[in-house]
Write a protein that holds these residues in place. Structure first.
Motif, PDB file in Angstrom:
ATOM      1  N   PHE A   1      24.358  -1.655  -4.685  1.00  0.00           N
ATOM      2  CA  PHE A   1      23.505  -1.062  -4.256  1.00  0.00           C
ATOM      3  C   PHE A   1      22.133  -2.075  -3.807  1.00  0.00           C
ATOM      4  CE2 PHE A   1      26.140   2.061  -6.124  1.00  0.00           C
ATOM      5  CZ  PHE A   1      26.256   3.192  -4.926  1.00  0.00           C
ATOM      6  N   THR A   2      21.535  -2.274  -3.032  1.00  0.00           N
ATOM      7  CA  THR A   2      20.437  -3.278  -2.711  1.00  0.00           C
ATOM      8  C   THR A   2      19.216  -2.417  -2.319  1.00  0.00           C
ATOM      9  OG1 THR A   2      21.870  -4.909  -2.348  1.00  0.00           O
ATOM     10  CG2 THR A   2      19.944  -5.334  -1.588  1.00  0.00           C
ATOM     11  N   ILE A   3      18.057  -2.474  -2.865  1.00  0.00           N
ATOM     12  CA  ILE A   3      17.061  -1.927  -2.704  1.00  0.00           C
ATOM     13  C   ILE A   3      16.102  -3.129  -2.206  1.00  0.00           C
ATOM     14  CG2 ILE A   3      14.879  -1.004  -3.416  1.00  0.00           C
ATOM     15  CD1 ILE A   3      16.685   0.074  -5.858  1.00  0.00           C
ATOM     16  N   ASP A   4      15.753  -3.125  -0.842  1.00  0.00           N
ATOM     17  CA  ASP A   4      14.928  -4.356  -0.300  1.00  0.00           C
ATOM     18  C   ASP A   4      13.440  -4.266  -0.801  1.00  0.00           C
ATOM     19  OD1 ASP A   4      16.929  -4.764   1.608  1.00  0.00           O
ATOM     20  OD2 ASP A   4      16.500  -3.209   2.899  1.00  0.00           O
ATOM     21  N   PRO A   5      12.723  -5.408  -0.712  1.00  0.00           N
ATOM     22  CA  PRO A   5      11.219  -5.306  -1.369  1.00  0.00           C
ATOM     23  C   PRO A   5      10.780  -4.749  -0.221  1.00  0.00           C
ATOM     24  CG  PRO A   5      12.463  -7.413  -1.237  1.00  0.00           C
ATOM     25  CD  PRO A   5      13.252  -6.738  -0.440  1.00  0.00           C
ATOM     26  N   GLY A   6       9.422  -4.059  -0.555  1.00  0.00           N
ATOM     27  CA  GLY A   6       8.535  -3.246   0.341  1.00  0.00           C
ATOM     28  C   GLY A   6       7.001  -3.017  -0.388  1.00  0.00           C
ATOM     29  N   ASP A   7       6.431  -2.382   0.248  1.00  0.00           N
ATOM     30  CA  ASP A   7       4.795  -1.942  -0.392  1.00  0.00           C
ATOM     31  C   ASP A   7       4.761  -0.527  -0.871  1.00  0.00           C
ATOM     32  OD1 ASP A   7       3.856  -4.384   0.421  1.00  0.00           O
ATOM     33  OD2 ASP A   7       3.592  -3.811   2.679  1.00  0.00           O
ATOM     34  N   VAL A   8       3.805  -0.565  -1.821  1.00  0.00           N
ATOM     35  CA  VAL A   8       3.453   0.946  -2.172  1.00  0.00           C
ATOM     36  C   VAL A   8       2.127   1.238  -1.675  1.00  0.00           C
ATOM     37  CG1 VAL A   8       2.818   2.140  -4.378  1.00  0.00           C
ATOM     38  CG2 VAL A   8       4.704   0.487  -4.563  1.00  0.00           C
ATOM     39  N   THR A   9       2.083   2.431  -0.953  1.00  0.00           N
ATOM     40  CA  THR A   9       0.928   2.897  -0.402  1.00  0.00           C
ATOM     41  C   THR A   9       0.027   3.325  -1.653  1.00  0.00           C
ATOM     42  OG1 THR A   9       1.740   3.520   1.647  1.00  0.00           O
ATOM     43  CG2 THR A   9      -0.561   4.447   1.159  1.00  0.00           C
ATOM     44  N   VAL A  10      -1.271   3.006  -1.784  1.00  0.00           N
ATOM     45  CA  VAL A  10      -2.196   3.016  -2.943  1.00  0.00           C
ATOM     46  C   VAL A  10      -3.556   3.663  -2.320  1.00  0.00           C
ATOM     47  CG1 VAL A  10      -3.407   1.971  -5.028  1.00  0.00           C
ATOM     48  CG2 VAL A  10      -1.225   1.463  -4.379  1.00  0.00           C
ATOM     49  N   THR A  11      -4.009   4.682  -2.519  1.00  0.00           N
ATOM     50  CA  THR A  11      -5.383   5.125  -2.032  1.00  0.00           C
ATOM     51  C   THR A  11      -6.303   5.639  -3.111  1.00  0.00           C
ATOM     52  OG1 THR A  11      -4.408   7.282  -1.550  1.00  0.00           O
ATOM     53  CG2 THR A  11      -4.320   5.552   0.193  1.00  0.00           C
ATOM     54  N   GLY A  12      -7.379   5.619  -3.248  1.00  0.00           N
ATOM     55  CA  GLY A  12      -8.305   6.215  -4.116  1.00  0.00           C
ATOM     56  C   GLY A  12      -9.412   5.583  -4.409  1.00  0.00           C
ATOM     57  N   LYS A  13     -10.327   5.304  -5.603  1.00  0.00           N
ATOM     58  CA  LYS A  13     -11.588   4.851  -5.831  1.00  0.00           C
ATOM     59  C   LYS A  13     -11.656   4.009  -7.018  1.00  0.00           C
ATOM     60  CE  LYS A  13     -14.045   8.973  -3.847  1.00  0.00           C
ATOM     61  NZ  LYS A  13     -15.106  10.254  -4.225  1.00  0.00           N
ATOM     62  N   ASP A  14     -12.498   3.194  -6.628  1.00  0.00           N
ATOM     63  CA  ASP A  14     -12.572   1.982  -7.713  1.00  0.00           C
ATOM     64  C   ASP A  14     -14.016   1.578  -7.635  1.00  0.00           C
ATOM     65  OD1 ASP A  14     -12.351   0.153  -5.679  1.00  0.00           O
ATOM     66  OD2 ASP A  14     -10.175   0.645  -5.670  1.00  0.00           O
ATOM     67  N   PHE A  15     -14.540   1.112  -9.283  1.00  0.00           N
ATOM     68  CA  PHE A  15     -15.507   0.668  -9.148  1.00  0.00           C
ATOM     69  C   PHE A  15     -15.483  -0.622 -10.334  1.00  0.00           C
ATOM     70  CE2 PHE A  15     -19.499  -0.201 -11.216  1.00  0.00           C
ATOM     71  CZ  PHE A  15     -20.525  -0.760 -10.274  1.00  0.00           C
ATOM     72  N   CYS A  16     -15.984  -1.952  -9.972  1.00  0.00           N
ATOM     73  CA  CYS A  16     -15.965  -3.166 -10.946  1.00  0.00           C
ATOM     74  C   CYS A  16     -17.247  -3.881 -10.363  1.00  0.00           C
ATOM     75  CB  CYS A  16     -14.583  -4.008 -10.613  1.00  0.00           C
ATOM     76  SG  CYS A  16     -13.390  -3.234 -11.003  1.00  0.00           S
ATOM     77  N   PHE A  17     -17.775  -4.571 -11.598  1.00  0.00           N
ATOM     78  CA  PHE A  17     -18.816  -5.416 -11.334  1.00  0.00           C
ATOM     79  C   PHE A  17     -18.950  -6.728 -12.392  1.00  0.00           C
ATOM     80  CE2 PHE A  17     -22.954  -6.931 -12.787  1.00  0.00           C
ATOM     81  CZ  PHE A  17     -23.537  -7.188 -11.508  1.00  0.00           C
ATOM     82  N   PRO A  18     -19.009  -7.828 -11.883  1.00  0.00           N
ATOM     83  CA  PRO A  18     -19.579  -8.093 -10.533  1.00  0.00           C
ATOM     84  C   PRO A  18     -18.252  -8.233  -9.498  1.00  0.00           C
ATOM     85  CG  PRO A  18     -19.402 -10.119 -11.865  1.00  0.00           C
ATOM     86  CD  PRO A  18     -19.236  -9.040 -12.546  1.00  0.00           C
ATOM     87  N   GLY A  19     -18.453  -8.119  -8.249  1.00  0.00           N
ATOM     88  CA  GLY A  19     -17.425  -8.026  -7.335  1.00  0.00           C
ATOM     89  C   GLY A  19     -16.704  -6.858  -7.116  1.00  0.00           C
ATOM     90  N   ASP A  20     -15.404  -6.794  -6.453  1.00  0.00           N
ATOM     91  CA  ASP A  20     -14.721  -5.634  -6.222  1.00  0.00           C
ATOM     92  C   ASP A  20     -13.447  -5.784  -7.017  1.00  0.00           C
ATOM     93  OD1 ASP A  20     -16.629  -4.530  -4.419  1.00  0.00           O
ATOM     94  OD2 ASP A  20     -15.989  -5.758  -2.785  1.00  0.00           O
ATOM     95  N   CYS A  21     -12.655  -4.603  -7.054  1.00  0.00           N
ATOM     96  CA  CYS A  21     -11.412  -4.454  -7.628  1.00  0.00           C
ATOM     97  C   CYS A  21     -10.636  -3.403  -6.772  1.00  0.00           C
ATOM     98  CB  CYS A  21     -11.435  -4.346  -9.025  1.00  0.00           C
ATOM     99  SG  CYS A  21     -12.448  -2.758  -9.518  1.00  0.00           S
ATOM    100  N   LYS A  22      -9.499  -3.600  -7.062  1.00  0.00           N
ATOM    101  CA  LYS A  22      -8.592  -2.535  -6.288  1.00  0.00           C
ATOM    102  C   LYS A  22      -7.002  -2.764  -7.017  1.00  0.00           C
ATOM    103  CE  LYS A  22      -6.660  -5.149  -2.477  1.00  0.00           C
ATOM    104  NZ  LYS A  22      -6.615  -4.843  -0.775  1.00  0.00           N
ATOM    105  N   LEU A  23      -6.287  -1.720  -7.092  1.00  0.00           N
ATOM    106  CA  LEU A  23      -4.741  -1.684  -7.586  1.00  0.00           C
ATOM    107  C   LEU A  23      -3.958  -2.059  -6.223  1.00  0.00           C
ATOM    108  CD1 LEU A  23      -2.816  -0.945  -9.752  1.00  0.00           C
ATOM    109  CD2 LEU A  23      -2.764   1.256  -9.148  1.00  0.00           C
ATOM    110  N   ASP A  24      -2.952  -2.983  -6.583  1.00  0.00           N
ATOM    111  CA  ASP A  24      -2.155  -3.158  -5.548  1.00  0.00           C
ATOM    112  C   ASP A  24      -0.527  -2.928  -6.100  1.00  0.00           C
ATOM    113  OD1 ASP A  24      -1.374  -4.530  -2.760  1.00  0.00           O
ATOM    114  OD2 ASP A  24      -0.367  -5.731  -4.271  1.00  0.00           O
ATOM    115  N   GLY A  25       0.027  -2.227  -5.298  1.00  0.00           N
ATOM    116  CA  GLY A  25       1.485  -2.184  -5.798  1.00  0.00           C
ATOM    117  C   GLY A  25       2.595  -2.650  -4.574  1.00  0.00           C
ATOM    118  N   ALA A  26       3.770  -2.834  -5.320  1.00  0.00           N
ATOM    119  CA  ALA A  26       4.895  -3.531  -4.387  1.00  0.00           C
ATOM    120  C   ALA A  26       5.976  -3.182  -4.996  1.00  0.00           C
ATOM    121  CB  ALA A  26       4.531  -4.987  -4.382  1.00  0.00           C
TER     122      ALA A  26
END
Length: 200
Positions: free
Chosen positions: A26-51
């Protein structure tokens, strides 16, 4: 002697009359995870990434289970290396299989993180719809369950996994009649040869 050879050939033919189902990969192909929501970081920006990292595993018999610990990759992406903050998200994923035939599965849930100076990060992942079954259309059926996680440690990345269980497999395929005749013929030839050696 010839009777033994005949019996051996008959036994072998009977044993092989139904082939044992071979292991399926059984072979699972690489792909992306859809991530939607809110975040706040300082300084600069941040976000969660899934794959989806992708993976392969073999299952031989109905009821056998495979645990894949590094199926999903999660990273907190920072535009500034010493940022602090957090985020809360919804996550959705499609798993695409390329063997033993094309099939797909999915899941959804929520995730969140906090990071301090981009060095110590804690996060949670909870699948609210992270289990089900995959029908490959060729007789193979898998059940699956994505693993929840709650972690705290150094860095900004981690992996999570899933378990897969083979719940159905194709029926064994009988060998063609010609193969059984060939096996019987080989046994008969062996018996004739042995008899000729004794007579000479």
């Amino acid at each position: 002697m010839s009777i033994c050879k005949y019996l051996t050939a008959a036994t072998l033919a009977t044993a092989l009359s139904v082939s044992i189902a071979s292991a399926a990969t059984f072979t699972i192909d690489p792909g992306d995870v859809t991530v939607t929501g809110k975040d706040f970081c300082f300084p600069g920006d941040c976000k969660l990434d899934g794959a989806v990292l992708g993976n392969s595993f073999d299952l031989n018999t109905v009821g056998e289970t495979a645990s894949v610990d590094d199926l999903f990759d999660w990273k907190v992406l920072l535009t500034k290396p010493w940022a602090s903050g957090g985020g809360k998200y919804s996550v959705n994923v499609d798993l695409n299989f390329s063997s033993p035939s094309n099939a797909a599965a999915g899941g959804s849930g929520y995730a969140g993180f906090i990071t301090v100076l981009g060095t110590i990060t804690g996060g949670i992942l909870k699948w609210t719809a992270g289990s089900g079954s995959v029908d490959f259309g060729d007789g193979h059926v898998l059940s699956y369950s994505f693993k929840d996680a709650a972690e705290l440690g150094f860095g900004t990345g981690t992996t999570t996994g899933a378990t897969f269980t083979l719940t159905e497999a194709p029926a064994p395929v009988p060998l063609p009649a010609s193969a059984l005749l060939l096996l019987g013929g080989v046994g008969a030839l062996g018996g004739i040869r042995a008899r000729r050696k004794r007579q000479s």
